[in-house]
Motif scaffolding. Structure first.
Motif, PDB file in Angstrom:
ATOM      1  N   GLY A 157      28.054  -4.914  64.847  1.00 17.04           N
ATOM      2  CA  GLY A 157      28.683  -5.991  65.409  1.00 17.04           C
ATOM      3  C   GLY A 157      30.250  -5.870  64.417  1.00 17.04           C
ATOM      4  N   PHE A 158      30.390  -7.268  64.034  1.00 18.92           N
ATOM      5  CA  PHE A 158      31.862  -7.490  63.419  1.00 18.92           C
ATOM      6  C   PHE A 158      31.889  -6.581  62.036  1.00 18.92           C
ATOM      7  N   ASP A 159      30.771  -6.396  61.430  1.00 19.07           N
ATOM      8  CA  ASP A 159      30.593  -5.846  60.332  1.00 19.07           C
ATOM      9  C   ASP A 159      31.082  -4.222  60.336  1.00 19.07           C
ATOM     10  N   ALA A 160      30.583  -3.716  61.450  1.00 21.65           N
ATOM     11  CA  ALA A 160      30.532  -2.390  61.750  1.00 21.65           C
ATOM     12  C   ALA A 160      32.091  -1.985  62.290  1.00 21.65           C
ATOM     13  N   ILE A 161      32.520  -3.088  63.128  1.00 24.05           N
ATOM     14  CA  ILE A 161      33.927  -2.917  63.452  1.00 24.05           C
ATOM     15  C   ILE A 161      35.072  -3.140  62.190  1.00 24.05           C
ATOM     16  N   VAL A 162      34.649  -3.796  61.002  1.00 25.97           N
ATOM     17  CA  VAL A 162      35.344  -3.743  59.661  1.00 25.97           C
ATOM     18  C   VAL A 162      35.172  -2.573  59.334  1.00 25.97           C
ATOM     19  N   ASN A 163      34.016  -2.038  58.969  1.00 27.75           N
ATOM     20  CA  ASN A 163      34.058  -0.757  58.175  1.00 27.75           C
ATOM     21  C   ASN A 163      34.889   0.271  58.913  1.00 27.75           C
ATOM     22  N   GLU A 164      34.903   0.379  60.468  1.00 29.77           N
ATOM     23  CA  GLU A 164      35.507   1.274  61.071  1.00 29.77           C
ATOM     24  C   GLU A 164      37.183   1.150  60.650  1.00 29.77           C
ATOM     25  N   ARG A 177      40.761  -3.091  50.121  1.00 29.10           N
ATOM     26  CA  ARG A 177      40.874  -2.378  51.563  1.00 29.10           C
ATOM     27  C   ARG A 177      40.129  -3.056  52.568  1.00 29.10           C
ATOM     28  N   TYR A 178      38.938  -3.259  52.082  1.00 24.19           N
ATOM     29  CA  TYR A 178      37.739  -3.922  53.053  1.00 24.19           C
ATOM     30  C   TYR A 178      38.193  -5.450  53.201  1.00 24.19           C
ATOM     31  N   ILE A 182      38.909  -7.036  56.858  1.00 22.17           N
ATOM     32  CA  ILE A 182      38.313  -8.322  57.496  1.00 22.17           C
ATOM     33  C   ILE A 182      39.454  -9.413  57.916  1.00 22.17           C
ATOM     34  N   VAL A 183      40.538  -9.546  57.285  1.00 26.16           N
ATOM     35  CA  VAL A 183      41.566 -10.114  57.742  1.00 26.16           C
ATOM     36  C   VAL A 183      42.177  -9.658  59.165  1.00 26.16           C
ATOM     37  N   VAL A 184      42.262  -8.413  59.164  1.00 24.92           N
ATOM     38  CA  VAL A 184      42.811  -7.886  60.378  1.00 24.92           C
ATOM     39  C   VAL A 184      42.004  -8.189  61.463  1.00 24.92           C
ATOM     40  N   GLU A 185      40.684  -7.795  61.520  1.00 30.10           N
ATOM     41  CA  GLU A 185      39.593  -7.768  62.343  1.00 30.10           C
ATOM     42  C   GLU A 185      39.300  -9.198  62.758  1.00 30.10           C
ATOM     43  N   LEU A 186      39.139 -10.213  61.790  1.00 34.24           N
ATOM     44  CA  LEU A 186      39.362 -11.640  62.072  1.00 34.24           C
ATOM     45  C   LEU A 186      40.246 -12.318  63.323  1.00 34.24           C
ATOM     46  N   ALA A 187      41.309 -11.815  62.780  1.00 34.23           N
ATOM     47  CA  ALA A 187      42.581 -12.264  63.837  1.00 34.23           C
ATOM     48  C   ALA A 187      42.195 -11.586  65.214  1.00 34.23           C
ATOM     49  N   ARG A 188      41.539 -10.558  65.417  1.00 33.80           N
ATOM     50  CA  ARG A 188      41.327  -9.834  66.758  1.00 33.80           C
ATOM     51  C   ARG A 188      40.007 -10.358  67.280  1.00 33.80           C
ATOM     52  N   LEU A 189      38.989 -11.121  66.641  1.00 32.13           N
ATOM     53  CA  LEU A 189      37.688 -11.545  66.820  1.00 32.13           C
ATOM     54  C   LEU A 189      37.374 -12.005  68.189  1.00 32.13           C
ATOM     55  N   ARG A 190      36.540 -11.290  68.915  1.00 32.55           N
ATOM     56  CA  ARG A 190      35.947 -11.913  70.308  1.00 32.55           C
ATOM     57  C   ARG A 190      34.735 -11.501  70.473  1.00 32.55           C
ATOM     58  N   PRO A 191      33.771 -12.013  71.055  1.00 28.59           N
ATOM     59  CA  PRO A 191      32.478 -11.800  71.506  1.00 28.59           C
ATOM     60  C   PRO A 191      32.527 -10.360  72.281  1.00 28.59           C
ATOM     61  N   ARG A 192      31.607  -9.617  72.249  1.00 26.06           N
ATOM     62  CA  ARG A 192      31.666  -8.413  72.925  1.00 26.06           C
ATOM     63  C   ARG A 192      30.199  -8.517  73.780  1.00 26.06           C
ATOM     64  N   ARG A 193      30.276  -7.838  75.022  1.00 26.37           N
ATOM     65  CA  ARG A 193      29.163  -8.075  75.865  1.00 26.37           C
ATOM     66  C   ARG A 193      28.288  -6.823  75.451  1.00 26.37           C
ATOM     67  N   TYR A 194      26.852  -7.030  74.884  1.00 24.17           N
ATOM     68  CA  TYR A 194      25.834  -6.348  74.628  1.00 24.17           C
ATOM     69  C   TYR A 194      24.912  -5.984  75.565  1.00 24.17           C
ATOM     70  N   ARG A 195      24.325  -4.977  75.781  1.00 33.95           N
ATOM     71  CA  ARG A 195      23.129  -4.744  76.609  1.00 33.95           C
ATOM     72  C   ARG A 195      22.071  -4.204  75.690  1.00 33.95           C
ATOM     73  N   LEU A 196      20.827  -5.121  75.327  1.00 32.14           N
ATOM     74  CA  LEU A 196      19.704  -4.681  74.821  1.00 32.14           C
ATOM     75  C   LEU A 196      18.732  -4.414  75.586  1.00 32.14           C
ATOM     76  N   VAL A 197      18.055  -3.288  75.369  1.00 31.54           N
ATOM     77  CA  VAL A 197      16.663  -3.273  75.783  1.00 31.54           C
ATOM     78  C   VAL A 197      15.624  -3.255  74.683  1.00 31.54           C
ATOM     79  N   LEU A 198      14.819  -4.412  74.827  1.00 33.88           N
ATOM     80  CA  LEU A 198      13.726  -4.689  73.495  1.00 33.88           C
ATOM     81  C   LEU A 198      12.616  -4.189  74.230  1.00 33.88           C
ATOM     82  N   ASP A 199      12.054  -2.967  73.792  1.00 34.05           N
ATOM     83  CA  ASP A 199      10.450  -2.688  74.318  1.00 34.05           C
ATOM     84  C   ASP A 199      10.559  -2.831  75.707  1.00 34.05           C
ATOM     85  N   GLY A 200      11.573  -2.390  76.206  1.00 38.67           N
ATOM     86  CA  GLY A 200      11.718  -2.144  77.696  1.00 38.67           C
ATOM     87  C   GLY A 200      12.209  -3.475  78.458  1.00 38.67           C
TER      88      GLY A 200
END
Length: 308
Positions: A157-164, A177-178, A182-200
């Motif tokens: 999620g957000f932490d992976a985007i910040v790392n990238e 740098r980190y 964080i500052v840059v990605e906070l300014a661009r923050l938006r929810p992403r649509r995730y698809r989770l398949v949890l044990d089917g």
């Protein structure tokens, strides 16, 4: 899923040691000779592996295991441990993490002392006794890629985007740098649509934070998956929903204590397997850059033998 056979002993053979001299910004660099001397006290040959890059380090660990090492010891942080882990997961070769990095989440979460010398003494005692104890790992799969393993947390999620973002930046150097990422990605923050398949079972979720934990913490003690247990054969999936910037910054400090999971926008799931999909996300496993989504994560009980 890989079938893993239980072993509660340490196979014969030398102790291979992977050491990252730059771990923890080099503050433990001078400890290595003493660490090697202590390990030799267990009565086995000790071989220091040579590597200049993370890729060479991982290859050296695989070569040591293929060459008959009975144990592998990784001296460094979560990144060093993650590289070494790829060579011993699913084998009888015993493993000892010496926490000498900036983030030592896997070692600490699996019961090793935070002090590197104290951890080496635990590992040496286990070697001398021929004792290894099982712990779960998570197996990470993506079509067309070689499977990977992780011991602590997969951030997607957000932490992976910040790392990238931070990994793409050439300035500033060090932790700033980190912070800037964080500052840059906070300014661009938006929810992403995730698809989770949890044990089917499939769920579509709009989220800002997504983490899959074999253990509780990442990032040097942030308890993102506070109830994850690397001995229960399950993964904890923590999802933080439609946070805005202000709410995320209010909740983020709570992650150190693990109290963020009480927030009404946070959901926690417990599962054996999770398929995780989203557009434009590169996941980070144990703090290391991993696969682009989609990925499948599977809990593998007793996949690793720890020298404890």
């Amino acid at each position: 899923m890989l079938a893993v056979t239980a072993h509660d002993h340490v196979p014969p053979g030398p102790v291979a040691v992977l050491a990252n001299p730059t771990a923890g910004r080099g503050r433990h660099r001078g400890l290595l000779p003493g660490i090697l001397q202590r390990l030799a006290g267990a009565g086995r040959p000790v071989e220091l592996l040579r590597a200049r890059t993370p890729e060479e380090a991982e290859a050296a660990c695989h070569a040591a295991v293929a060459g008959g090492a009975g144990a592998l010891v990784a001296v460094g942080g979560d990144g060093t441990v993650h590289r070494a882990m790829q060579a011993v997961a699913g084998t009888a070769v015993a493993f000892g993490p010496v926490p000498a990095g900036t983030g030592n989440d896997f070692a600490v979460e699996t019961g090793f002392p935070a002090d590197p010398i104290a951890a080496v003494d635990v590992i040496t005692a286990a070697l001398a006794a021929g004792r290894a104890r099982p712990v779960d790992l998570a197996q990470l799969s993506r079509p067309g890629e070689t499977d990977r393993w992780f011991g602590a947390v997969l951030a997607a999620g957000f932490d992976a985007i910040v790392n990238e973002r931070a990994n793409r930046m050439r300035w500033p150097r060090g932790p700033r740098r980190y912070d800037l990422a964080i500052v840059v990605e906070l300014a661009r923050l938006r929810p992403r649509r995730y698809r989770l398949v949890l044990d089917g079972v499939t769920q579509e979720i709009d989220a800002v934070l997504v983490a899959v934990g074999n253990a509780a913490s990442y990032g040097g003690g942030m308890r993102i998956c506070p109830d994850a247990d690397p001995h229960d054969g399950l993964l904890d999936v923590v999802v933080g929903g439609r946070f805005d910037r202000r709410t995320l910054m209010r909740v983020k400090p709570q992650i150190y204590q693990g109290t963020h999971v009480t927030h009404p926008l946070v959901r926690v799931y417990r599962t054996r397997t999770v398929e995780l999909s989203a557009e434009g996300i590169t996941a980070y496993a144990d703090g290391e850059r991993s696969f682009d989504l989609p990925v499948t994560v599977t809990a593998v009980p007793a996949a690793l033998r720890l020298l404890r």
